[in-house]
Design a protein around this motif. Structure first.
Motif, short mmCIF file in Angstrom:
data_model
loop_
_atom_site.label_atom_id
_atom_site.label_comp_id
_atom_site.label_asym_id
_atom_site.label_seq_id
_atom_site.Cartn_x
_atom_site.Cartn_y
_atom_site.Cartn_z
N VAL A 93 8.31 24.36 7.36
CA VAL A 93 7.00 24.60 6.84
C VAL A 93 7.05 23.40 5.91
O VAL A 93 5.70 22.51 5.35
CB VAL A 93 6.80 26.02 6.20
CG1 VAL A 93 5.88 26.38 5.21
CG2 VAL A 93 7.02 27.22 7.15
N ALA A 94 7.92 24.14 4.56
CA ALA A 94 7.89 22.56 3.46
C ALA A 94 7.81 20.73 4.09
O ALA A 94 6.69 20.25 2.79
CB ALA A 94 8.92 22.45 2.44
N GLN A 112 12.07 14.72 -7.11
CA GLN A 112 13.08 15.15 -7.64
C GLN A 112 12.83 16.38 -7.58
O GLN A 112 12.90 17.73 -8.64
CB GLN A 112 11.81 14.79 -8.88
CG GLN A 112 11.89 13.78 -9.78
CD GLN A 112 11.75 12.71 -11.12
OE1 GLN A 112 10.74 13.10 -10.47
NE2 GLN A 112 12.04 12.08 -11.50
N LEU A 113 11.41 16.97 -7.19
CA LEU A 113 10.42 18.51 -6.81
C LEU A 113 11.82 19.29 -5.66
O LEU A 113 11.72 20.32 -6.43
CB LEU A 113 9.65 18.26 -6.07
CG LEU A 113 8.20 17.74 -6.32
CD1 LEU A 113 7.02 17.37 -5.67
CD2 LEU A 113 7.76 19.50 -7.68
N ALA A 114 12.26 18.13 -4.92
CA ALA A 114 13.26 18.62 -4.24
C ALA A 114 15.12 19.25 -4.68
O ALA A 114 15.15 20.20 -4.58
CB ALA A 114 13.98 17.55 -2.92
N SER A 115 14.77 18.44 -5.70
CA SER A 115 15.65 19.05 -6.86
C SER A 115 15.89 20.03 -7.35
O SER A 115 16.40 20.96 -7.77
CB SER A 115 16.71 17.38 -7.56
OG SER A 115 15.64 17.44 -8.18
N ILE A 116 14.72 20.03 -7.77
CA ILE A 116 13.86 21.21 -9.12
C ILE A 116 14.07 22.67 -7.40
O ILE A 116 14.74 23.56 -8.04
CB ILE A 116 12.37 20.96 -9.43
CG1 ILE A 116 12.32 20.64 -10.18
CG2 ILE A 116 12.19 22.76 -9.63
CD1 ILE A 116 11.05 19.70 -10.51
N PHE A 117 13.11 22.67 -6.13
CA PHE A 117 14.08 23.94 -5.31
C PHE A 117 15.52 23.52 -5.21
O PHE A 117 15.56 25.60 -5.09
CB PHE A 117 13.16 23.01 -4.54
CG PHE A 117 11.62 23.36 -4.12
CD1 PHE A 117 11.36 24.84 -4.18
CD2 PHE A 117 10.90 22.59 -4.11
CE1 PHE A 117 9.38 24.29 -4.20
CE2 PHE A 117 9.40 22.52 -3.55
CZ PHE A 117 8.84 23.17 -3.90
N PHE A 118 16.06 22.82 -5.31
CA PHE A 118 17.54 22.97 -5.16
C PHE A 118 17.78 24.36 -6.05
O PHE A 118 18.77 25.50 -5.92
CB PHE A 118 18.39 22.29 -4.99
CG PHE A 118 18.50 21.64 -3.75
CD1 PHE A 118 18.27 22.11 -2.47
CD2 PHE A 118 17.79 20.52 -2.96
CE1 PHE A 118 18.56 21.73 -1.11
CE2 PHE A 118 18.21 19.49 -2.51
CZ PHE A 118 17.60 19.73 -1.12
N PHE A 143 12.68 25.16 1.09
CA PHE A 143 11.88 23.47 0.84
C PHE A 143 12.17 22.45 -0.07
O PHE A 143 12.44 21.95 0.11
CB PHE A 143 10.64 24.69 -0.10
CG PHE A 143 9.97 25.48 -0.13
CD1 PHE A 143 8.70 24.63 0.10
CD2 PHE A 143 9.52 26.62 1.07
CE1 PHE A 143 7.17 25.81 0.73
CE2 PHE A 143 8.71 27.26 1.54
CZ PHE A 143 7.48 26.70 1.24
N GLY A 144 13.40 23.08 -0.79
CA GLY A 144 14.29 21.50 -0.65
C GLY A 144 14.68 20.19 0.01
O GLY A 144 14.69 19.33 -0.22
N VAL A 145 15.45 21.14 0.97
CA VAL A 145 15.59 20.59 2.29
C VAL A 145 14.70 20.24 2.82
O VAL A 145 14.84 18.64 3.62
CB VAL A 145 16.35 22.02 3.29
CG1 VAL A 145 17.05 20.81 4.53
CG2 VAL A 145 17.79 21.82 2.27
N GLY A 146 13.41 20.39 2.69
CA GLY A 146 12.35 20.10 3.43
C GLY A 146 12.05 18.94 2.95
O GLY A 146 11.75 17.82 2.92
N VAL A 424 11.78 14.91 12.13
CA VAL A 424 12.40 16.20 11.17
C VAL A 424 11.93 17.25 11.94
O VAL A 424 13.04 18.29 11.91
CB VAL A 424 12.13 15.71 10.47
CG1 VAL A 424 12.56 16.44 9.30
CG2 VAL A 424 12.55 13.75 10.25
N SER A 425 10.98 17.87 11.80
CA SER A 425 10.15 19.33 11.86
C SER A 425 10.83 19.99 13.28
O SER A 425 11.49 21.13 13.22
CB SER A 425 8.97 19.20 11.87
OG SER A 425 8.44 18.56 10.85
N CYS A 426 10.86 19.26 14.20
CA CYS A 426 11.30 19.92 15.35
C CYS A 426 13.16 20.02 15.38
O CYS A 426 13.24 21.24 15.53
CB CYS A 426 11.11 19.00 16.33
SG CYS A 426 12.12 18.87 18.24
#
Length: 507
Positions: A93-94, A112-118, A143-146, A424-426
């Motif tokens: 989803v992310a 940076q958003l990814a690291s905050i989600f992590f 979400f961080g992974v996405g 990637v989504s697949c």
């Protein structure tokens, strides 16, 4: 992916060198792959820890310690599987939000958003006191992974010098395997720390997340992203900085032309549905499907669980998982060395036979010697571990990295980012399916699960033999004429370009 092409549509060699600054940027960004790999590897070890099971899955713990437990069903619990798989559904989803963020804000803010989600996800998962906190933490990690998996490969491709783009891009995949190995080592040592070893294991993901968050303050935005967002002067200055030379006019103009051409395609997803886009799209999506149905993530997610199932104790099972993780890392280097020497198809075909033999041997031993209760004899258990290691080896130098490499090099520039995003989504979707279903399949099919995956390996080997062309040494922008038009099957989808297409492509 990188959109650096010449105005004539052919690759150019631009002036520039590999600078220390680019090397630092690559290492910092690739930490996103390290986090991804850590999350893959940590799940199986944590779900095998008694303290974790007693806290959240007491029914699984009771089945596990029962004197006459069912070897194949003792971990079968939908919520236990959801603990692992929820991350990948969230990442799926992310990825759609991350794609828009990459375009609107840039690659660096997306990381940076990814690291905050992590970091938030790690805090919730490691500090969880109920199932809701645990699963919600995993979703935020997803979400961080996405966001990370969308931004990091794009960043690496766009910042690397053209002649080194392939090798530097694979650093992401290498970091994934290193992350899995680190997770297996952490699982081995924290499993004996009671009662909070599992919290330490889950919390360990916070270390690379902090490195990515603060390290990203040191890196630049990519020139392509800046020029895409009409920050042309800043884009040119950044290009000079990362190339280490003043004369970057040719590469700068090529990026400007490529961005202008890409803007003319108003709906890349509509273009992806046209017949001429079918070859790279079908191959890109099916490679992701086959990559998961080799059974590799079932092995990597649940390696400690699998080794316990065949009779190893908890510590021995975790140690065996460390060994498979080490082989995964070393074999990825083999793939990097061979891919431009032997070619993509050779590695895909060789490893299909290689993995098929390994899966069949494992399945035959379990069918013959592992009953619903009891354990394998030590010689048989040792053979299973050896063939699991051989299987991981074959995957790591072929379907693992090539599942990402081939889609990244076969889409034309105007649909490259969107096509790769779909791939990637697949991948995330089928990773979710396998993570959610594996323990139930193991319970229902028992040793037959390995014959199930063997069947898919036969199918994907035949697909590689007949439908995956060799792309070694072919320019990214010459795929249409040198690959698709010459292939016995895909050439039927290649229409002749009309004058308008030619004018747009050469503008």
């Amino acid at each position: 992916m990188a959109v650096v092409i010449s105005s004539s549509g052919n690759s150019q060699v631009f002036e520039g060198k590999m600078t220390v600054y680019v090397f630092i940027c690559v290492i910092i960004a690739a930490v996103g792959g390290l986090i991804f790999g850590y999350d893959i590897g940590i799940s199986g070890g944590v779900t095998a820890m008694d303290d974790f099971l007693k806290e959240f899955f007491p029914s699984v713990y009771e089945r596990k310690k029962h004197a006459h437990e069912n070897n194949y069903c003792k971990y079968n619990n939908q919520f236990l599987q959801l603990f692992t798989s929820s991350l990948y559904l969230a990442a799926l989803v992310a990825s759609f939000f991350a794609s828009a963020t990459c375009s609107k804000l840039g690659r660096k803010p997306t990381m940076q958003l990814a690291s905050i989600f992590f970091l938030i996800g790690v805090g919730l998962a490691a500090g969880a006191v109920n199932m809701y906190m645990l699963i919600f933490g995993r979703i935020l990690l997803g979400f961080g992974v996405g966001f990370g998996n969308q931004a990091v490969p794009l960043f690496l491709s766009e910042i690397a010098p053209a002649r080194l783009r392939g090798g530097l891009n694979i650093v992401f995949q290498l970091m994934v395997t290193i992350g899995i190995l680190i997770a297996n080592i952490v699982n081995f040592f924290t499993s004996s720390i009671h009662p909070y070893g599992w919290r330490m294991a889950l919390g360990g993901a916070g270390v690379p997340a902090l490195i990515l968050l603060f390290g990203s303050l040191l890196i630049c935005e990519t020139p392509t992203s800046l020029i895409e967002r009409n920050k042309t002067k800043e884009g040119k200055d950044t290009l000079k900085k990362i190339r280490g030379v003043e004369n970057v006019d040719a590469e700068y103009e090529s990026i400007v032309h490529a961005c202008d051409f890409a803007r003319q395609v108003k709906d890349p997803y509509t273009k992806l549905m046209k017949p001429e886009s079918r070859p790279p799209l079908v191959i890109g999506l099916l490679l992701q499907f086959f990559q998961q149905f080799t059974g590799i993530n079932a092995i990597m997610f649940y390696a400690p669980v699998l080794f316990q199932t065949v009779g190893f104790g908890n510590d021995a099972a975790l140690l065996s998982a460390v060994i498979t993780g080490s082989i995964n890392v070393l074999s990825t280097f083999v793939g990097i060395f061979l891919v431009d020497k032997t070619g993509r198809r050779f590695l895909l075909l060789q490893s299909s036979v290689h993995m098929l033999v390994c899966q069949l041997v494992i399945g035959i031993i379990l069918a013959k010697d592992l009953n619903v209760t009891g354990t394998l004899g030590r010689p048989q258990a040792l053979v299973v571990v050896i063939f699991v290691c051989l299987y991981v080896m074959g995957f790591a130098w072929s379907w693992g990295p090539l599942g990402w490499l081939i889609p990244s090099e076969t889409f034309p520039v105007e649909t490259r980012t969107e096509g790769f995003a779909l791939a990637v989504s697949c991948n995330m979707f089928f990773t979710f399916v396998i993570a959610q279903a594996f323990l139930s399949l193991l319970c229902g099919m028992k040793s037959g699960i390995f014959f199930f995956f063997s069947g898919w390996i036969v199918v994907m080997g035949l697909f590689a033999l007949f439908f995956v062309p060799e792309t070694k040494g072919v320019s990214i922008d010459d795929m249409r004429d040198s690959v698709w038009k010459l292939h016995w099957y895909w050439k039927r989808f290649m229409r002749e370009e009309d004058e308008h297409d030619v004018e747009r492509r050469t503008a």
